[in-house]
Design an enzyme around this catalytic site. Sequence first.
Site, PDB file in Angstrom:
ATOM      1  CB  SER A 167       0.085  -8.100  14.608  1.00  0.00           C
ATOM      2  OG  SER A 167       1.464  -8.280  14.828  1.00  0.00           O
ATOM      3  CG  MET A 168       2.464 -12.753  14.254  1.00  0.00           C
ATOM      4  SD  MET A 168       3.175 -14.120  15.171  1.00  0.00           S
ATOM      5  CE  MET A 168       4.910 -13.634  15.159  1.00  0.00           C
ATOM      6  CD1 TRP A 192       6.142  -8.879  11.949  1.00  0.00           C
ATOM      7  CD2 TRP A 192       5.769 -11.080  11.792  1.00  0.00           C
ATOM      8  NE1 TRP A 192       7.342  -9.528  12.169  1.00  0.00           N
ATOM      9  CE2 TRP A 192       7.138 -10.895  12.074  1.00  0.00           C
ATOM     10  CE3 TRP A 192       5.287 -12.381  11.637  1.00  0.00           C
ATOM     11  CZ2 TRP A 192       8.036 -11.944  12.229  1.00  0.00           C
ATOM     12  CZ3 TRP A 192       6.175 -13.447  11.774  1.00  0.00           C
ATOM     13  CH2 TRP A 192       7.539 -13.223  12.075  1.00  0.00           C
ATOM     14  CG  ASP A 213       3.958  -1.490  12.111  1.00  0.00           C
ATOM     15  OD1 ASP A 213       4.736  -1.893  12.990  1.00  0.00           O
ATOM     16  OD2 ASP A 213       3.012  -2.171  11.679  1.00  0.00           O
ATOM     17  CG  HIS A 245       2.467  -3.396  15.036  1.00  0.00           C
ATOM     18  ND1 HIS A 245       2.480  -3.994  13.794  1.00  0.00           N
ATOM     19  CD2 HIS A 245       2.225  -4.397  15.935  1.00  0.00           C
ATOM     20  CE1 HIS A 245       2.269  -5.298  13.923  1.00  0.00           C
ATOM     21  NE2 HIS A 245       2.101  -5.565  15.207  1.00  0.00           N
TER      22      HIS A 245
END
Length: 298
Positions: A167-168, A192, A213, A245
Amino acid sequence: MRRHLAGATGAAAACLAALLLAPGATAAPATSSAALAANPYERGPAPTEASVQASRGPYAVSQTSVSSLAATGFGGGTIYYPTTTADGTFAAVAISPGFTATQSSIAWLGPRLASQGFVVFTIDTLTTMDQPDSRGRQLLAALDHLTQRSTVRGRVDATRLGVMGHSMGGGGTLEAAKSRPSLKAAIPLTGWNTDKTWPEISTPTLVIGADGDTIAPVATHSEPFYESLPASLDKAYLELNGASHFTPNTSDTTIGKYSLSWLKRFLDNDTRYEQFLCPLPRPSLTIEEYRGSCPLGS
């Protein structure tokens, strides 16, 4: 006098050659070109379809914790490493969790990858709210800690380092690769980031997205990340089928197989693993789509 010595030396060499070529003589073993070209970074036996899908590889694994108090520039974490020292040093990879998450969310990758012959550092970030640019810096700080200050630094080859993240943390993986071109491999997992274009990256990158996602949809994250990477780069895009996700937060055979193969190919320069990446994998029950550059390393 020198001519006589040279002639004697030549004669002796000729006699020796004749003896070696005489019937019944046993030739001295020659060093084959294959042996000379052997990859010093290969670790573990030749891979098979079963071995790259296995939850554990051939190496016994130990682990050690790094307190946040002992960490500089990141939030501490856990280092997983092959117990043996007989095979020399190992390549290493640092892995970041995603937004609001801790290292426990990506902990399954630690022993899985370490047992295949890597040193793996799953990290906590300074805060669970850190953005991708911060997570990228923290991944690099974790690698610096691993190679310079950790208790296992003697087991790590500091010239063969990679980054991963969810993700991040996946967005941070791209940030880290952009900032440190010497990295040998990068794998963002359902990444992300508000930055969608990465033409500056020169690190071989495997982008993994998920068809279901809704937090970092592939159409606005993983796909443009991949497409913006230089055309000349060794790169691949794996879109998981029937995934979300959060699929990278639990043990996943497809993520494990292709992440391992990518790290082996580019951290260890182990071409034995290219068979799992080229020709490009076809859609299946677990793969929605796979794009990439083949052959790799060309």
